[in-house]
Scaffold this motif. Structure first.
Motif, short mmCIF file in Angstrom:
data_model
loop_
_atom_site.label_atom_id
_atom_site.label_comp_id
_atom_site.label_asym_id
_atom_site.label_seq_id
_atom_site.Cartn_x
_atom_site.Cartn_y
_atom_site.Cartn_z
N HIS A 129 0.81 -1.22 0.00
CA HIS A 129 0.00 0.00 0.00
C HIS A 129 0.85 1.27 0.00
CE1 HIS A 129 -3.65 -2.35 0.60
NE2 HIS A 129 -3.00 -3.03 1.53
N ILE A 130 2.14 1.14 -0.29
CA ILE A 130 3.00 2.32 -0.37
C ILE A 130 2.71 3.06 -1.66
CG2 ILE A 130 5.39 3.12 -0.55
CD1 ILE A 130 6.23 0.74 1.13
N SER A 131 2.51 4.35 -1.55
CA SER A 131 2.24 5.18 -2.73
C SER A 131 2.91 6.54 -2.54
CB SER A 131 0.72 5.37 -2.90
OG SER A 131 0.19 6.12 -1.83
N ASP A 132 2.86 7.35 -3.58
CA ASP A 132 3.45 8.69 -3.48
C ASP A 132 2.80 9.51 -2.38
OD1 ASP A 132 5.13 8.11 -5.57
OD2 ASP A 132 3.84 9.01 -7.10
N ARG A 133 1.53 9.23 -2.12
CA ARG A 133 0.81 10.02 -1.13
C ARG A 133 1.22 9.71 0.30
NH1 ARG A 133 -5.49 9.68 -2.25
NH2 ARG A 133 -4.97 7.46 -2.26
N ASN A 134 1.58 8.45 0.57
CA ASN A 134 1.90 8.09 1.96
C ASN A 134 3.37 7.74 2.18
OD1 ASN A 134 2.28 5.47 0.98
ND2 ASN A 134 0.24 4.79 1.56
N GLU A 135 4.18 7.86 1.13
CA GLU A 135 5.58 7.44 1.24
C GLU A 135 6.33 8.20 2.33
OE1 GLU A 135 9.19 8.24 -1.59
OE2 GLU A 135 8.07 6.51 -2.35
N SER A 136 6.19 9.51 2.36
CA SER A 136 6.95 10.30 3.34
C SER A 136 6.52 9.97 4.77
CB SER A 136 6.77 11.80 3.07
OG SER A 136 5.41 12.17 3.19
N ILE A 137 5.22 9.71 4.96
CA ILE A 137 4.73 9.35 6.30
C ILE A 137 5.30 8.00 6.73
CG2 ILE A 137 2.67 8.76 7.65
CD1 ILE A 137 1.10 10.70 5.89
N LEU A 138 5.29 7.04 5.80
CA LEU A 138 5.80 5.71 6.12
C LEU A 138 7.31 5.73 6.38
CD1 LEU A 138 3.74 3.50 3.65
CD2 LEU A 138 3.55 3.59 6.14
N LYS A 139 8.02 6.59 5.67
CA LYS A 139 9.45 6.71 5.93
C LYS A 139 9.70 7.20 7.35
CE LYS A 139 11.33 7.48 1.29
NZ LYS A 139 11.96 8.48 0.38
N ARG A 140 8.93 8.18 7.77
CA ARG A 140 9.11 8.69 9.13
C ARG A 140 8.77 7.63 10.16
NH1 ARG A 140 6.71 13.41 6.91
NH2 ARG A 140 4.70 12.92 7.89
N LEU A 141 7.80 6.78 9.83
CA LEU A 141 7.39 5.73 10.75
C LEU A 141 8.42 4.60 10.81
CD1 LEU A 141 5.26 4.26 12.53
CD2 LEU A 141 4.26 3.38 10.40
N ILE A 142 8.77 4.06 9.65
CA ILE A 142 9.63 2.87 9.61
C ILE A 142 11.09 3.21 9.86
CG2 ILE A 142 10.49 1.03 8.08
CD1 ILE A 142 7.72 0.84 6.91
N PHE A 143 11.52 4.39 9.40
CA PHE A 143 12.92 4.77 9.59
C PHE A 143 13.12 5.53 10.91
CE2 PHE A 143 13.62 4.96 4.71
CZ PHE A 143 13.53 3.58 4.66
N HIS A 144 12.16 5.40 11.80
CA HIS A 144 12.29 6.06 13.10
C HIS A 144 13.41 5.40 13.90
CE1 HIS A 144 11.26 7.50 17.14
NE2 HIS A 144 10.57 8.46 16.54
N LYS A 145 14.20 6.20 14.56
CA LYS A 145 15.37 5.69 15.27
C LYS A 145 15.01 4.61 16.29
CE LYS A 145 19.35 7.19 18.02
NZ LYS A 145 20.07 8.36 18.60
N SER A 146 13.93 4.81 17.01
CA SER A 146 13.55 3.83 18.05
C SER A 146 13.21 2.48 17.44
CB SER A 146 12.35 4.35 18.85
OG SER A 146 12.68 5.53 19.54
N LEU A 147 12.47 2.50 16.32
CA LEU A 147 12.10 1.24 15.67
C LEU A 147 13.33 0.54 15.11
CD1 LEU A 147 10.08 -0.80 14.61
CD2 LEU A 147 9.70 0.67 12.62
N LEU A 148 14.21 1.30 14.46
CA LEU A 148 15.42 0.70 13.89
C LEU A 148 16.32 0.13 14.98
CD1 LEU A 148 16.29 3.22 11.03
CD2 LEU A 148 15.21 0.97 10.83
N ASN A 149 16.39 0.82 16.11
CA ASN A 149 17.18 0.30 17.23
C ASN A 149 16.61 -1.03 17.73
OD1 ASN A 149 19.32 2.12 17.57
ND2 ASN A 149 18.03 3.58 18.68
N GLU A 150 15.29 -1.10 17.82
CA GLU A 150 14.64 -2.34 18.25
C GLU A 150 14.91 -3.47 17.26
OE1 GLU A 150 12.95 -3.23 20.98
OE2 GLU A 150 13.37 -1.28 21.89
N LEU A 151 14.81 -3.16 15.98
CA LEU A 151 15.07 -4.18 14.96
C LEU A 151 16.52 -4.66 15.02
CD1 LEU A 151 13.15 -2.74 11.86
CD2 LEU A 151 12.57 -4.77 13.19
N ASN A 152 17.43 -3.74 15.23
CA ASN A 152 18.83 -4.14 15.31
C ASN A 152 19.10 -5.02 16.53
OD1 ASN A 152 20.48 -3.12 13.08
ND2 ASN A 152 19.79 -1.09 13.72
N MET A 153 18.49 -4.70 17.65
CA MET A 153 18.65 -5.55 18.83
C MET A 153 18.03 -6.93 18.61
SD MET A 153 18.25 -3.04 22.17
CE MET A 153 16.70 -2.29 21.68
#
Length: 241
Positions: free
Chosen positions: A4-28
């Motif tokens: 469901h990624i589209s031009d309209r929601n791409e920037s929002i999803l980037k902020r969500l998925i590339f959030h530092k807290s989430l990436l830290n959790e994934l790395n752990m």
């Protein structure tokens, strides 16, 4: 999510998925899997597959200088999972089963898919070399032992074979001008021998065009043989076959 990624929601999803807290959790999370295989028995692990696919799609829309260092670390930790003893154990065990479970599919498919999606990135050359060093011996030994029984394989086996073959030849694409040491060269030669033996056997099958498993294997093996010709050493070996 990834569908469901589209031009309209791409920037929002980037902020969500590339959030530092989430990436830290994934790395752990991946550090735990790499060190002791933790979470692989948790059925909720399948939810990460969607996050991975979304991450891959979103990363492709980023310029190289926009990639967060935590995403680079994520790639490195996923590579460590593939290099871990638990990955080899899962692979060997999976090949003896009729069906795999979510804990097996996650490393064998989701993790390797993530590596494939970054295969052309020069910054990951060392990780790909590490993967090769970890997998070439056990995989070449397994394939040497099992190649004669390929007619008994199912499509799940062919899919796993495709994943591991491609991931083992990625390092050649990015290191084509570097000579292979004798041990690595020998392992690749064993793979080539097995590939050629399987292909010769497939040629003998009647109505190959209607055999989906045989066609799938042919596609996997021929494309990987081509990739191995990018190494001058392996090209010479293949020409003599």
């Amino acid at each position: 999510m990834s569908n469901h990624i589209s031009d309209r929601n791409e920037s929002i999803l980037k902020r969500l998925i590339f959030h530092k807290s989430l990436l830290n959790e994934l790395n752990m999370f991946f550090e735990e899997i790499a060190s002791n295989g933790k979470y692989l028995q948790d059925p909720q692990i399948k939810s990460l597959d969607n996050i991975f696919r979304a991450t891959q799609r979103l990363e492709k829309s980023c310029l190289d200088n926009q990639i967060d260092p935590l995403l680079t670390k994520l790639f490195e930790n996923i590579a460590k999972c593939i290099c871990s003893p638990s990955f080899i154990e899962i692979f060997i065990h999976s090949t003896t089963q009729e069906n795999d479970n979510v804990g097996q599919r996650f490393p064998l498919h989701a993790c390797t898919d993530y590596i494939h999606s970054h295969s052309a990135d020069q910054q990951h050359k060392q990780c790909l070399l590490d993967i090769r060093r970890s997998l070439d011996r056990p995989f070449s030994q397994w394939l040497t032992q099992q190649s004669s029984s390929f007619p008994l394989w199912n499509h799940r086996m062919a899919a796993i074979l495709r994943q591991l073959c491609f991931i083992l030849t990625l390092s050649i694409q990015l290191n084509r001008y570097i000579n292979l040491n004798k041990e690595t060269f020998d392992y690749y030669c064993h793979l080539i021998e097995s590939f050629v033996n399987i292909l010769y056997s497939i040629i003998q099958i009647e109505n190959t065009i209607h055999n989906k498993l045989a066609l799938s294997l042919m596609g996997t093996l021929t494309s990987n043989l081509y990739t191995m010709t990018l190494s001058i050493q392996l090209e010479k070996y293949i020409k003599n076959k």
